[in-house]
Design a protein around this motif. Structure first.
Motif, PDB file in Angstrom:
ATOM      1  N   PRO A 144      -0.781   1.599 -11.241  1.00 51.47           N
ATOM      2  CA  PRO A 144      -0.301   2.965 -11.474  1.00 51.47           C
ATOM      3  C   PRO A 144      -1.352   3.994 -11.072  1.00 51.47           C
ATOM      4  O   PRO A 144      -2.425   4.060 -11.661  1.00 51.47           O
ATOM      5  CB  PRO A 144      -0.055   2.994 -12.990  1.00 51.47           C
ATOM      6  CG  PRO A 144      -1.000   1.970 -13.547  1.00 51.47           C
ATOM      7  CD  PRO A 144      -1.144   0.908 -12.491  1.00 51.47           C
ATOM      8  N   THR A 145      -1.066   4.782 -10.073  1.00 51.00           N
ATOM      9  CA  THR A 145      -1.992   5.832  -9.631  1.00 51.00           C
ATOM     10  C   THR A 145      -1.191   7.064  -9.221  1.00 51.00           C
ATOM     11  O   THR A 145      -0.151   6.943  -8.569  1.00 51.00           O
ATOM     12  CB  THR A 145      -2.874   5.358  -8.465  1.00 51.00           C
ATOM     13  OG1 THR A 145      -3.619   6.474  -7.948  1.00 51.00           O
ATOM     14  CG2 THR A 145      -2.053   4.761  -7.337  1.00 51.00           C
ATOM     15  N   ALA A 225       8.533   2.332  -9.620  1.00 52.11           N
ATOM     16  CA  ALA A 225       8.304   3.633  -8.973  1.00 52.11           C
ATOM     17  C   ALA A 225       8.172   3.507  -7.461  1.00 52.11           C
ATOM     18  O   ALA A 225       7.265   4.064  -6.845  1.00 52.11           O
ATOM     19  CB  ALA A 225       7.061   4.305  -9.553  1.00 52.11           C
ATOM     20  N   LEU A 245       3.092   6.493  -7.720  1.00 49.65           N
ATOM     21  CA  LEU A 245       2.955   5.230  -8.442  1.00 49.65           C
ATOM     22  C   LEU A 245       2.511   5.425  -9.884  1.00 49.65           C
ATOM     23  O   LEU A 245       2.446   4.468 -10.651  1.00 49.65           O
ATOM     24  CB  LEU A 245       1.969   4.311  -7.712  1.00 49.65           C
ATOM     25  CG  LEU A 245       2.501   3.678  -6.425  1.00 49.65           C
ATOM     26  CD1 LEU A 245       1.398   2.945  -5.680  1.00 49.65           C
ATOM     27  CD2 LEU A 245       3.655   2.720  -6.726  1.00 49.65           C
ATOM     28  N   GLN A 246       2.210   6.668 -10.262  1.00 49.01           N
ATOM     29  CA  GLN A 246       1.897   6.956 -11.669  1.00 49.01           C
ATOM     30  C   GLN A 246       3.179   6.950 -12.488  1.00 49.01           C
ATOM     31  O   GLN A 246       3.241   6.403 -13.567  1.00 49.01           O
ATOM     32  CB  GLN A 246       1.205   8.314 -11.786  1.00 49.01           C
ATOM     33  CG  GLN A 246       0.840   8.734 -13.213  1.00 49.01           C
ATOM     34  CD  GLN A 246      -0.368   7.998 -13.747  1.00 49.01           C
ATOM     35  OE1 GLN A 246      -1.265   7.651 -12.995  1.00 49.01           O
ATOM     36  NE2 GLN A 246      -0.379   7.737 -15.032  1.00 49.01           N
ATOM     37  N   ASP A 247       4.210   7.644 -11.966  1.00 50.09           N
ATOM     38  CA  ASP A 247       5.528   7.718 -12.598  1.00 50.09           C
ATOM     39  C   ASP A 247       5.449   8.127 -14.060  1.00 50.09           C
ATOM     40  O   ASP A 247       6.096   7.545 -14.927  1.00 50.09           O
ATOM     41  CB  ASP A 247       6.283   6.385 -12.461  1.00 50.09           C
ATOM     42  CG  ASP A 247       7.787   6.570 -12.724  1.00 50.09           C
ATOM     43  OD1 ASP A 247       8.274   7.691 -12.521  1.00 50.09           O
ATOM     44  OD2 ASP A 247       8.439   5.599 -13.139  1.00 50.09           O
ATOM     45  N   SER A 248       4.596   9.100 -14.369  1.00 49.46           N
ATOM     46  CA  SER A 248       4.550   9.682 -15.705  1.00 49.46           C
ATOM     47  C   SER A 248       4.905  11.155 -15.592  1.00 49.46           C
ATOM     48  O   SER A 248       4.946  11.709 -14.490  1.00 49.46           O
ATOM     49  CB  SER A 248       3.156   9.516 -16.328  1.00 49.46           C
ATOM     50  OG  SER A 248       2.196  10.251 -15.599  1.00 49.46           O
ATOM     51  N   ARG A 252       4.450  12.643 -11.859  1.00 45.03           N
ATOM     52  CA  ARG A 252       5.523  11.764 -11.397  1.00 45.03           C
ATOM     53  C   ARG A 252       5.903  12.025  -9.946  1.00 45.03           C
ATOM     54  O   ARG A 252       6.282  11.096  -9.235  1.00 45.03           O
ATOM     55  CB  ARG A 252       6.745  11.941 -12.288  1.00 45.03           C
ATOM     56  CG  ARG A 252       8.007  11.252 -11.782  1.00 45.03           C
ATOM     57  CD  ARG A 252       9.074  11.232 -12.838  1.00 45.03           C
ATOM     58  NE  ARG A 252       8.703  10.350 -13.932  1.00 45.03           N
ATOM     59  CZ  ARG A 252       9.277  10.364 -15.125  1.00 45.03           C
ATOM     60  NH1 ARG A 252      10.228  11.241 -15.395  1.00 45.03           N
ATOM     61  NH2 ARG A 252       8.896   9.524 -16.055  1.00 45.03           N
TER      62      ARG A 252
END
Length: 360
Positions: A144-145, A225, A245-248, A252
């Motif tokens: 996640p990045t 993601a 790729l963080q998808d927060s 996002r």
């Protein structure tokens, strides 16, 4: 020099003062990763156009991943770019202050992404999903990045084929990151870095290697993601996703992260003037004014949300505002900047009603 006014009229006084302005730099300048064995690119090289690439490497090879990658990149709106061997990315990319994008182009660049795409480095990576059909067991090598986005599936084209030993025509797999990088360039140029590079058609006769349905995209939209490239009957081949790729919630969306990257880079570069200047109110005011002018222009172009400047951004700098006495004594000049980024309308929900009253 003070002018002595001895008669009525217009007087001119020339003054030299330290001023600061912030210019917007190019937002989509990619570097493409190539195999370690490619002797044509032992050193990092700039490629101006497809013709320039052909001049440098000779005959186009439809079985070579870099060749098909750059062809589809330029056909989808890409501008000048760089090419570097995978093992040289970390060493060479920081030498070029215009590079803003790392493009996997079929290679695993996870080490380079982890090192170069850290927060504050103003670099964003476009990477590839699996070359084979995606399933629930797939694990991305990138983790996640917020400074990377993955695309799937790989692409094929009628100009990227060859014959195997039996005489059968074989398609060459084209990394989706290459075509998408071209779309990033075209979208930034036509609309701005704050516009999501999605719902954008891909050119060059490319088609997805695998078809993706609404159900499949919904299944992989969370958790993985991965942004899909889909073929629609009426619209052709479209990039159908703009997630990092963080998808927060904070990071996002690709355009939000890239907008902040771009602003950080522009502002940081322009503030170099203030090194060794007095850390005092006149310098702070020049910085504040220049940053506000930069953000105001960004807001006026549609890059920031808000009905007013106050809603769109703020700039804070000063003693007991962003700096303590101790900060100033240590030579620290601290600026706090807030921006209300525009987010993509990813889900458009229609509420429909129908009048079923009795006819008169």
């Amino acid at each position: 020099m003070t002018i002595v006014t001895s008669y009525p009229g217009v007087y001119v006084e020339e003054t030299a003062s330290l001023s600061m302005s912030i210019s917007s730099n190019a937002t989509a300048i990619p570097v493409f990763a190539v195999k370690n064995s490619d002797e044509n690119f032992i050193i990092t090289r700039q490629i101006i156009s497809w013709l320039d690439f052909e001049t440098k490497v000779g005959t186009f090879d439809p079985t070579n991943t870099l060749h098909v990658s750059l062809k589809t990149y330029f056909e989808n709106g890409g501008g000048y770019c760089y090419v570097a061997q995978v093992q040289n990315l970390v060493r060479d990319v920081p030498k070029y202050d215009d590079i803003t994008l790392l493009v996997a182009a079929g290679e695993n660049i996870s080490d380079a992404v982890a090192t170069l795409c850290a927060v504050g480095n103003s670099l964003f990576a476009i990477v590839d999903g699996p070359v084979n059909e995606l399933d629930s067991t797939y694990v991305s090598p990138y983790g996640p990045t917020p400074n990377a986005a993955a695309y799937y599936p790989w692409l094929t084209a009628n100009w990227a084929t060859s014959m195997d030993s039996t005489g059968k025509v074989v398609n060459t797999d084209i990394p989706p990151s290459a075509a998408v990088a071209g779309a990033y360039c075209a979208t930034d140029r036509d609309r701005g870095v704050w516009k999501a590079p999605a719902n954008v058609a891909l050119f060059g006769s490319v088609t997805p290697k695998y078809k993706v349905s609404d159900f499949e995209q919904g299944q992989y939209n969370k958790g993985m993601a991965i942004n899909m490239i889909r073929q629609f009957t009426d619209s052709g081949v479209l990039i159908w996703g703009a997630r990092t790729l963080q998808d927060s919630d904070d990071w996002r969306y690709v355009p939000v992260r890239r907008l902040f990257n771009s602003a950080e880079k522009d502002i940081k570069k322009s503030m170099a003037f203030s090194v060794f200047e007095p850390n005092s109110q006149p310098t702070w005011e020049r910085v504040r004014s220049a940053v506000e002018n930069y953000l105001r222009k960004l807001w006026q172009e549609g890059g920031l949300m808000g009905n007013s400047e106050k809603e769109a951004f703020y700039v804070q700098i000063g003693k007991d505002v962003t700096m303590t006495d101790d900060d100033i004594k240590q030579g620290k000049m601290i600026v706090n900047i807030g921006m209300a980024a525009v987010r993509p309308a990813e889900f458009i929900i229609l509420s429909l009603s129908q009048d079923v009253g009795a006819a008169s």
